[in-house]
Design an enzyme around this catalytic site. Structure first.
Site, PDB file in Angstrom:
ATOM      1  N   LEU A 145       0.854  -1.186   0.000  1.00 44.81           N
ATOM      2  CA  LEU A 145       0.000   0.000   0.000  1.00 44.81           C
ATOM      3  C   LEU A 145       0.888   1.233   0.000  1.00 44.81           C
ATOM      4  CD1 LEU A 145      -2.665  -0.954   2.737  1.00 44.81           C
ATOM      5  CD2 LEU A 145      -2.841  -1.248   0.255  1.00 44.81           C
ATOM      6  N   ASP A 146       0.406   2.317  -0.603  1.00 47.77           N
ATOM      7  CA  ASP A 146       1.139   3.578  -0.534  1.00 47.77           C
ATOM      8  C   ASP A 146       1.302   4.006   0.920  1.00 47.77           C
ATOM      9  OD1 ASP A 146       1.138   3.656  -3.303  1.00 47.77           O
ATOM     10  OD2 ASP A 146      -0.687   4.873  -3.409  1.00 47.77           O
ATOM     11  N   ARG A 147       2.332   4.798   1.187  1.00 46.23           N
ATOM     12  CA  ARG A 147       2.626   5.222   2.556  1.00 46.23           C
ATOM     13  C   ARG A 147       1.391   5.805   3.250  1.00 46.23           C
ATOM     14  NH1 ARG A 147       7.169   7.560   5.544  1.00 46.23           N
ATOM     15  NH2 ARG A 147       8.549   7.450   3.735  1.00 46.23           N
TER      16      ARG A 147
END
Length: 330
Positions: A145-147
């Site tokens: 997942l993106d940050r």
């Protein structure tokens, strides 16, 4: 002489790959030479290196202790430990967690501390892996997942489980759903398709309706879950899984995600930051639905795992709902 008995967490990998992880400082040519000379034997016999290891196999190294130390990886260092409150599901094979926003899924730089390190610390603490075992199997994430995206991340506790989870993700045999708040009013369920191309220099993607060189086909399905004056809460099913797919695809349709600084609308984001303190994108990996399964994943067969929204996003929706109710009454 040193003997290693292959455990379940190490089974399923080729002998030569296991040796590379076990003795990373030795070099491949040296290891193959030791196999030819029978200084490394598998179950008491000469091996080529392409054999698949099974639980209970015996590996013997006819080296001095000094040589073993010289070629071995350094002992595992200290790892941060994931808080139990983030664990959504756990059995002897799989760990599923609710990643908080702001945490990397995997390291981008050597100095980074990511979810992968927190998972390792948690599994070490629980005794699911050992410091010695980390030499040949390093726990990690199977989906990223993106940050600034929160929600479900899958991890295998051993090599076979990690491989199987990664294969399921690749073959799309499990269903993945996200929740996001987008700009504008969306009233219909839609299945949209397009082509996504990534610019590695900017780490940003572009979406188009037509095929293009180096562009990957993408498919996204969404349905409205709630409407507000400030936007629409969408339930999104990720059909394909490309970098920034949901964020860029929805923005391309004219409905960028609230708080998304890369693909969103600046004025819309500023309004949400000022009114609700939103400093992250409102995107959450909400639910995973597993198919019928047997074998090591039999406990997950037909199971649905849900990650509750973070408190901040839940409160934001409650505020929007109250404002909408007041608006309706007036």
């Amino acid at each position: 002489m040193k003997e290693i008995i292959i455990r379940e967490t190490e089974a399923g990998q080729r002998l030569d790959k296991f040796l590379n992880r076990c003795l990373p400082e030795a070099g491949k040519s040296f290891l193959y030479k030791m196999l030819r000379k029978k200084n490394i034997v598998l179950n008491g016999k000469k091996a080529e290196g392409k054999e698949l290891l099974k639980c209970g196999d015996s590996l013997k190294f006819f080296f001095s202790e000094e040589t073993m130390r010289k070629f071995s990886a350094a002992p595992a260092g200290e790892y941060p430990v994931l808080d139990q409150k983030y664990v959504l599901y756990e059995d002897e094979d799989v760990l599923i967690v609710n990643k908080p926003a702001g945490m990397l899924s995997q390291k981008a730089e050597q100095s980074d501390v990511s979810l992968a390190e927190y998972l390792t610390g948690y599994l070490l603490k629980e005794g699911a892996v050992t410091s010695e075992g980390l030499r040949v199997f390093q726990p990690g994430v199977c989906n990223r997942l993106d940050r600034n995206t929160s929600g479900i991340v899958l991890s295998g506790k051993h090599l076979a489980a990690a491989r199987e989870l990664s294969l399921m993700l690749k073959q799309r045999t499990m269903k993945k759903y996200y929740l996001c708040l987008v700009q504008g009013t969306v009233q219909e369920t839609r299945r949209i398709a397009g082509y996504l191309r990534k610019n590695p220099k900017t780490n940003k993607v572009t979406v188009s309706d037509l095929p293009a060189e180096h562009a990957s086909y993408i498919e996204t399905c969404y349905e409205p879950a709630a409407w507000y004056e400030e936007g629409t809460l969408l339930k999104v099913e990720l059909i394909t899984g490309r970098t920034h797919q949901i964020r860029s695809h929805l923005a391309y349709t004219g409905h960028p995600i609230a708080g998304d600084v890369k693909y969103g609308n600046r004025k819309y984001n500023q309004r949400f930051e000022k009114a609700y303190g939103l400093r992250r994108q409102f995107l959450h990996a909400w639910q995973v639905v597993f198919p019928e399964m047997e074998g090591i994943f039999k406990n997950l067969s037909s199971k649905t795992i849900t990650a509750p929204l973070p408190d901040q996003l839940e409160r934001l929706l409650e505020q929007l709902h109250r404002q909408e109710s007041l608006h309706e009454k007036s």
